[in-house]
Design a protein around this motif. Structure first.
Motif, PDB file in Angstrom:
ATOM      1  N   ALA A 140     -36.286 -82.453 -49.107  1.00  0.00           N
ATOM      2  CA  ALA A 140     -36.905 -83.248 -50.164  1.00  0.00           C
ATOM      3  C   ALA A 140     -36.734 -84.740 -49.905  1.00  0.00           C
ATOM      4  O   ALA A 140     -35.610 -85.220 -49.689  1.00  0.00           O
ATOM      5  N   ASP A 141     -37.861 -85.461 -49.887  1.00  0.00           N
ATOM      6  CA  ASP A 141     -37.897 -86.901 -49.634  1.00  0.00           C
ATOM      7  C   ASP A 141     -37.386 -87.274 -48.241  1.00  0.00           C
ATOM      8  O   ASP A 141     -37.146 -88.450 -47.949  1.00  0.00           O
ATOM      9  N   ARG A 142     -37.238 -86.283 -47.366  1.00  0.00           N
ATOM     10  CA  ARG A 142     -36.795 -86.537 -45.993  1.00  0.00           C
ATOM     11  C   ARG A 142     -37.694 -85.827 -44.984  1.00  0.00           C
ATOM     12  O   ARG A 142     -37.273 -85.554 -43.860  1.00  0.00           O
ATOM     13  N   HIS A 166     -50.454 -89.752 -40.432  1.00  0.00           N
ATOM     14  CA  HIS A 166     -51.830 -89.293 -40.626  1.00  0.00           C
ATOM     15  C   HIS A 166     -52.785 -90.386 -40.144  1.00  0.00           C
ATOM     16  O   HIS A 166     -52.582 -91.568 -40.439  1.00  0.00           O
ATOM     17  N   PRO A 167     -53.832 -90.022 -39.393  1.00  0.00           N
ATOM     18  CA  PRO A 167     -54.712 -91.040 -38.799  1.00  0.00           C
ATOM     19  C   PRO A 167     -55.812 -91.560 -39.722  1.00  0.00           C
ATOM     20  O   PRO A 167     -56.996 -91.516 -39.411  1.00  0.00           O
ATOM     21  N   SER A 168     -55.404 -92.069 -40.872  1.00  0.00           N
ATOM     22  CA  SER A 168     -56.334 -92.775 -41.752  1.00  0.00           C
ATOM     23  C   SER A 168     -55.519 -93.669 -42.670  1.00  0.00           C
ATOM     24  O   SER A 168     -54.289 -93.553 -42.740  1.00  0.00           O
ATOM     25  N   LEU A 169     -56.210 -94.550 -43.376  1.00  0.00           N
ATOM     26  CA  LEU A 169     -55.562 -95.339 -44.413  1.00  0.00           C
ATOM     27  C   LEU A 169     -55.622 -94.541 -45.703  1.00  0.00           C
ATOM     28  O   LEU A 169     -56.562 -94.648 -46.491  1.00  0.00           O
ATOM     29  N   LEU A 170     -54.636 -93.690 -45.895  1.00  0.00           N
ATOM     30  CA  LEU A 170     -54.590 -92.900 -47.119  1.00  0.00           C
ATOM     31  C   LEU A 170     -54.577 -93.820 -48.337  1.00  0.00           C
ATOM     32  O   LEU A 170     -54.055 -94.928 -48.270  1.00  0.00           O
ATOM     33  N   PRO A 171     -55.192 -93.385 -49.435  1.00  0.00           N
ATOM     34  CA  PRO A 171     -55.653 -92.027 -49.734  1.00  0.00           C
ATOM     35  C   PRO A 171     -57.035 -91.663 -49.192  1.00  0.00           C
ATOM     36  O   PRO A 171     -57.550 -90.590 -49.523  1.00  0.00           O
ATOM     37  N   VAL A 175     -43.887 -86.245 -47.351  1.00  0.00           N
ATOM     38  CA  VAL A 175     -44.722 -85.061 -47.554  1.00  0.00           C
ATOM     39  C   VAL A 175     -44.484 -84.495 -48.944  1.00  0.00           C
ATOM     40  O   VAL A 175     -43.341 -84.321 -49.381  1.00  0.00           O
ATOM     41  N   SER A 176     -45.579 -84.222 -49.639  1.00  0.00           N
ATOM     42  CA  SER A 176     -45.539 -83.592 -50.953  1.00  0.00           C
ATOM     43  C   SER A 176     -46.357 -82.305 -50.893  1.00  0.00           C
ATOM     44  O   SER A 176     -47.003 -82.000 -49.888  1.00  0.00           O
ATOM     45  N   GLY A 185     -48.404 -87.655 -50.461  1.00  0.00           N
ATOM     46  CA  GLY A 185     -47.058 -88.096 -50.801  1.00  0.00           C
ATOM     47  C   GLY A 185     -46.924 -89.610 -50.770  1.00  0.00           C
ATOM     48  O   GLY A 185     -47.820 -90.322 -50.289  1.00  0.00           O
ATOM     49  N   PRO A 186     -45.803 -90.121 -51.262  1.00  0.00           N
ATOM     50  CA  PRO A 186     -45.587 -91.570 -51.301  1.00  0.00           C
ATOM     51  C   PRO A 186     -45.742 -92.205 -49.923  1.00  0.00           C
ATOM     52  O   PRO A 186     -45.212 -91.705 -48.932  1.00  0.00           O
TER      53      PRO A 186
END
Length: 224
Positions: A134-136, A141-146, A172-173, A179-180
């Motif tokens: 969790a939180d670790r 990801h190859p984009s400017l999320l979101p 990761v959520s 996720g944040p």
């Protein structure tokens, strides 16, 4: 959130999106190195970028274990060359995603890792893995999320006709790529770009961004 620009092309186009770059945590050397587990499915260039940053002293960590799900993938060759322990956990052996993730958790916990980085892991993970770290549990990801979540984010960006793309490191959520956000890097999308050329430009930024984002996360965990 911290971000990097692409120094190679159209610098002026990047600047509007940028905030100051991440700084290394000066207190990091007083702490033991972060014990990192890494998950990869393909070439493993981001895995090696972490190793390079550790060797250079810009990431205060130790690569304890690489897990790949594709036997013979490029990441394995990199781990062998770098003399970093690795293990194949072939997803084809499990029909239930949760059981695969249980094996990942067991393997990483046996190696006493502090955190796990998904560096090109091309499988959707379940709450089994997410809650174990969790939180670790970090992903790149190859984009400017979101924007452009999910598969083929680079193809999505080209199809949408955007003029700026990039990459994101996030926690990761359970919701995919939601996720944040820890850090992002922006790159221009050129009129002449195809999938390969844009991917190459984004990968260059991933190799810079991922080690810095891991160091940032580690400094937060230490302070917390």
């Amino acid at each position: 959130m911290p971000a990097f620009s692409d120094p190679s092309d159209h610098q002026a186009a990047d600047q509007a999106l940028l905030q100051p770059p991440l700084q290394n945590d000066s207190s990091a050397p007083s702490q033991p190195p972060l014990r990192l587990g890494v998950m990869a499915s393909g070439n493993g260039s981001n895995f090696e970028a972490l190793a390079t940053a550790i060797e250079a002293g810009t990431l205060h960590a130790e690569l304890v274990l690489l897990i790949v799900n594709n036997p013979g993938c490029g990441a394995v060759a990199r781990a062998e060359r770098l003399q970093i322990p690795h293990k194949v956990v072939d997803h084809r052996r499990w029909t239930i995603r949760e059981e695969l993730d249980q094996e990942l958790v067991r393997t990483f916990q046996a190696a006493s890792v502090d955190a796990v980085v998904m560096a090109g892991w091309m499988r959707i993970v379940t709450p089994v893995l997410i809650h174990a770290f969790a939180d670790r549990l970090l992903n790149i990801h190859p984009s400017l999320l979101p924007s452009f979540r999910g598969l083929d984010a680079i193809g999505q960006a080209l199809k949408a006709g955007v003029c700026i793309s990039g990459c994101t490191v996030h926690l990761v959520s359970e919701e995919l790529d939601a996720g944040p956000i820890l850090a992002q890097a922006a790159v221009p999308v050129l009129d002449t770009d195809d999938h390969a050329s844009l991917a190459e430009r984004i990968h260059r930024q991933e190799h810079r961004l991922l080690p810095h984002a891991v160091q940032l996360a580690a400094s937060r965990w230490t302070q917390g």
